[in-house]
Design a protein around this motif. Sequence first.
Motif, PDB file in Angstrom:
ATOM      1  N   VAL A 234      -1.758  -0.369  -3.451  1.00 57.62           N
ATOM      2  CA  VAL A 234      -1.205  -1.721  -3.513  1.00 57.62           C
ATOM      3  C   VAL A 234       0.276  -1.798  -3.163  1.00 57.62           C
ATOM      4  O   VAL A 234       0.744  -2.838  -2.656  1.00 57.62           O
ATOM      5  N   ALA A 235       1.045  -0.747  -3.392  1.00 54.55           N
ATOM      6  CA  ALA A 235       2.500  -0.836  -3.219  1.00 54.55           C
ATOM      7  C   ALA A 235       2.924  -1.226  -1.806  1.00 54.55           C
ATOM      8  O   ALA A 235       3.802  -2.096  -1.645  1.00 54.55           O
ATOM      9  N   PRO A 236       2.351  -0.635  -0.742  1.00 52.33           N
ATOM     10  CA  PRO A 236       2.768  -1.054   0.602  1.00 52.33           C
ATOM     11  C   PRO A 236       2.438  -2.515   0.887  1.00 52.33           C
ATOM     12  O   PRO A 236       3.180  -3.189   1.615  1.00 52.33           O
ATOM     13  N   LEU A 237       1.357  -3.012   0.305  1.00 48.17           N
ATOM     14  CA  LEU A 237       0.969  -4.402   0.517  1.00 48.17           C
ATOM     15  C   LEU A 237       1.916  -5.339  -0.225  1.00 48.17           C
ATOM     16  O   LEU A 237       2.310  -6.388   0.296  1.00 48.17           O
ATOM     17  N   MET A 238       2.297  -4.957  -1.440  1.00 52.39           N
ATOM     18  CA  MET A 238       3.267  -5.743  -2.198  1.00 52.39           C
ATOM     19  C   MET A 238       4.603  -5.796  -1.469  1.00 52.39           C
ATOM     20  O   MET A 238       5.268  -6.839  -1.428  1.00 52.39           O
ATOM     21  N   ALA A 239       5.002  -4.684  -0.892  1.00 51.61           N
ATOM     22  CA  ALA A 239       6.276  -4.646  -0.177  1.00 51.61           C
ATOM     23  C   ALA A 239       6.281  -5.642   0.975  1.00 51.61           C
ATOM     24  O   ALA A 239       7.294  -6.304   1.236  1.00 51.61           O
ATOM     25  N   ARG A 240       5.146  -5.782   1.651  1.00 53.00           N
ATOM     26  CA  ARG A 240       5.065  -6.741   2.748  1.00 53.00           C
ATOM     27  C   ARG A 240       5.066  -8.175   2.217  1.00 53.00           C
ATOM     28  O   ARG A 240       5.749  -9.042   2.763  1.00 53.00           O
ATOM     29  N   PHE A 241       4.301  -8.411   1.164  1.00 51.81           N
ATOM     30  CA  PHE A 241       4.201  -9.767   0.618  1.00 51.81           C
ATOM     31  C   PHE A 241       5.558 -10.267   0.121  1.00 51.81           C
ATOM     32  O   PHE A 241       5.920 -11.427   0.336  1.00 51.81           O
ATOM     33  N   PHE A 242       6.327  -9.407  -0.547  1.00 54.10           N
ATOM     34  CA  PHE A 242       7.582  -9.810  -1.173  1.00 54.10           C
ATOM     35  C   PHE A 242       8.819  -9.411  -0.371  1.00 54.10           C
ATOM     36  O   PHE A 242       9.932  -9.465  -0.890  1.00 54.10           O
TER      37      PHE A 242
ATOM     38  N   LEU B 188     -11.671  -4.144  -7.892  1.00 60.27           N
ATOM     39  CA  LEU B 188     -12.742  -4.617  -7.029  1.00 60.27           C
ATOM     40  C   LEU B 188     -12.158  -4.967  -5.670  1.00 60.27           C
ATOM     41  O   LEU B 188     -11.243  -5.785  -5.573  1.00 60.27           O
ATOM     42  N   ALA B 189     -12.678  -4.350  -4.618  1.00 58.46           N
ATOM     43  CA  ALA B 189     -12.168  -4.615  -3.275  1.00 58.46           C
ATOM     44  C   ALA B 189     -13.265  -4.331  -2.252  1.00 58.46           C
ATOM     45  O   ALA B 189     -13.978  -3.321  -2.352  1.00 58.46           O
ATOM     46  N   ASP B 190     -13.411  -5.254  -1.297  1.00 65.62           N
ATOM     47  CA  ASP B 190     -14.399  -5.127  -0.227  1.00 65.62           C
ATOM     48  C   ASP B 190     -15.800  -4.868  -0.783  1.00 65.62           C
ATOM     49  O   ASP B 190     -16.556  -4.042  -0.272  1.00 65.62           O
ATOM     50  N   GLY B 191     -16.148  -5.578  -1.863  1.00 68.73           N
ATOM     51  CA  GLY B 191     -17.495  -5.540  -2.393  1.00 68.73           C
ATOM     52  C   GLY B 191     -17.833  -4.402  -3.319  1.00 68.73           C
ATOM     53  O   GLY B 191     -18.972  -4.293  -3.770  1.00 68.73           O
ATOM     54  N   ALA B 192     -16.882  -3.522  -3.618  1.00 66.56           N
ATOM     55  CA  ALA B 192     -17.165  -2.376  -4.485  1.00 66.56           C
ATOM     56  C   ALA B 192     -16.032  -2.175  -5.475  1.00 66.56           C
ATOM     57  O   ALA B 192     -14.870  -2.497  -5.193  1.00 66.56           O
ATOM     58  N   VAL B 193     -16.386  -1.637  -6.646  1.00 68.74           N
ATOM     59  CA  VAL B 193     -15.382  -1.329  -7.667  1.00 68.74           C
ATOM     60  C   VAL B 193     -14.915   0.100  -7.485  1.00 68.74           C
ATOM     61  O   VAL B 193     -15.727   1.028  -7.447  1.00 68.74           O
ATOM     62  N   ARG B 194     -13.623   0.270  -7.358  1.00 61.73           N
ATOM     63  CA  ARG B 194     -13.017   1.597  -7.304  1.00 61.73           C
ATOM     64  C   ARG B 194     -12.371   1.886  -8.651  1.00 61.73           C
ATOM     65  O   ARG B 194     -12.058   0.977  -9.410  1.00 61.73           O
TER      66      ARG B 194
ATOM     67  N   PRO C  54     -10.193  -9.825  -7.131  1.00 61.47           N
ATOM     68  CA  PRO C  54      -9.675 -10.967  -6.371  1.00 61.47           C
ATOM     69  C   PRO C  54     -10.214 -12.290  -6.908  1.00 61.47           C
ATOM     70  O   PRO C  54     -11.288 -12.341  -7.517  1.00 61.47           O
ATOM     71  N   VAL C  55      -9.494 -13.364  -6.660  1.00 58.70           N
ATOM     72  CA  VAL C  55      -9.917 -14.698  -7.072  1.00 58.70           C
ATOM     73  C   VAL C  55     -11.254 -15.029  -6.408  1.00 58.70           C
ATOM     74  O   VAL C  55     -11.447 -14.806  -5.215  1.00 58.70           O
ATOM     75  N   GLY C  56     -12.188 -15.525  -7.213  1.00 56.50           N
ATOM     76  CA  GLY C  56     -13.472 -15.957  -6.698  1.00 56.50           C
ATOM     77  C   GLY C  56     -14.530 -14.886  -6.615  1.00 56.50           C
ATOM     78  O   GLY C  56     -15.692 -15.180  -6.310  1.00 56.50           O
ATOM     79  N   GLN C  57     -14.179 -13.627  -6.905  1.00 61.78           N
ATOM     80  CA  GLN C  57     -15.158 -12.553  -6.784  1.00 61.78           C
ATOM     81  C   GLN C  57     -15.630 -12.026  -8.132  1.00 61.78           C
ATOM     82  O   GLN C  57     -16.548 -11.208  -8.191  1.00 61.78           O
ATOM     83  N   ASN C  58     -15.016 -12.458  -9.209  1.00 59.08           N
ATOM     84  CA  ASN C  58     -15.452 -12.122 -10.560  1.00 59.08           C
ATOM     85  C   ASN C  58     -14.816 -13.149 -11.494  1.00 59.08           C
ATOM     86  O   ASN C  58     -13.668 -13.547 -11.267  1.00 59.08           O
TER      87      ASN C  58
ATOM     88  N   ASP D 148      -8.281  -7.742  -0.518  1.00 55.32           N
ATOM     89  CA  ASP D 148      -8.791  -7.804  -1.890  1.00 55.32           C
ATOM     90  C   ASP D 148      -7.907  -7.028  -2.861  1.00 55.32           C
ATOM     91  O   ASP D 148      -7.718  -7.444  -4.003  1.00 55.32           O
ATOM     92  N   VAL D 149      -7.383  -5.891  -2.431  1.00 52.98           N
ATOM     93  CA  VAL D 149      -6.485  -5.113  -3.291  1.00 52.98           C
ATOM     94  C   VAL D 149      -5.256  -5.943  -3.651  1.00 52.98           C
ATOM     95  O   VAL D 149      -4.857  -6.027  -4.819  1.00 52.98           O
TER      96      VAL D 149
END
Length: 374
Positions: free
Chosen positions: A48-56, A31-37, A244-248, A97-98
């Motif tokens: 998600v991998a590029p985002l994880m790389a930035r976070f960690f 679920l991301a930006d209001g829609a389920v993919r 994401p937390v709070g969306q489901n 959201d991802v």
Amino acid sequence: MHWTQPHVWRELRRHEFPLAAPLEIDKVYWLADGAVRSGTQLDHNDAVAPLMARFFAAARTRFPLPYDLTAVDNGDIEEETVGDRLDSLDLSAYDRDVLDGALAMLAPSPDEQGVEQMLAWAATTFGDWGAFLETAGSWPIEGGTRRLITAMLGESEAELRLSTPVVAIEDDGTRVLVTTRSGERIHGRAAVVALPLNTLGDVRIAPEIAPLARAMVERKHPMRTVKIWARVRGAVEPFAALAPVGQNPINAARVEHRLDGDTLVVCFASDADALGVKDREAVQAALRALVPGIEVLETAGHDWVDDEFSQGTWAHHRPGDLTQAVPLMRQPHGRVHFAGGDIASLGVGGIEGAIESGARAARNVAAALADGRH
């Protein structure tokens, strides 16, 4: 369990307990930006991998020796929450959201959880969060965790007392006095206290523990997750689902086992108050918001948050506690020694950390007994 966890792996090998292979999963709903993919694991990983790389990105730098949380270069991250780190990345609504959904199972309270624990976890697998997730939650013991606990206890000569709540632990300088809720007073030369962090405030400990550690005990850790097992009709295609937390109400779900023609799905919700473990209809509605048409036949679980002897799930420490207050708890406190996965140095929050910390406390007690300090 995982073969990269030295303490628990040693016990599994000694008792010749194999791991059970997880089901292969290639279907992911997110679920991301209001829609389920939906897509394959590769599709989700591409997102998600590029985002994880930035976070960690700072994991290895901040925790060069992840087994020693005092050998750190933390600086400002001791004040930073997971939510702060997400905000700092300045992501689009979809990317936020991802990433939030991918972290939600272990970061269900992002505005209260310290980011340093996430980075310390990732540092144990060289900064690779995907590898950490495999070590933390993919390979169960064949026959269940109770099998290992029973085998380890069977080698002990200790007397086991169940249903014996303790209200006070006092070190008078010559012995330890443990007082139970029923008024029984038990004497010993030393005590190892392995209570969950969120219950320690209900036990009077004398002398008082260090102020920084006492403040952590009084604040408690913020993990209020609920884990629910759902039996769903039929042999559904193995899947993982993320929100994401709070969306489901359900933030993570995954097919785990087959059972008599049906399927067992393990679900995690960020707030135990938002979804009851026995509320079949609510669990089905939350799952259907992610996985269309799924039919829940029954649910099971335990409310660890409402349980007076846990008052929460595994520990995720508030900012600063992991590297400041937790190390103080691991130091001998006179004749009282603390242990447990909540205050482990490596494997914090898990069985690996519990075994490691218990072994360390036992060594400290044995050394003190040998040289006459206890």
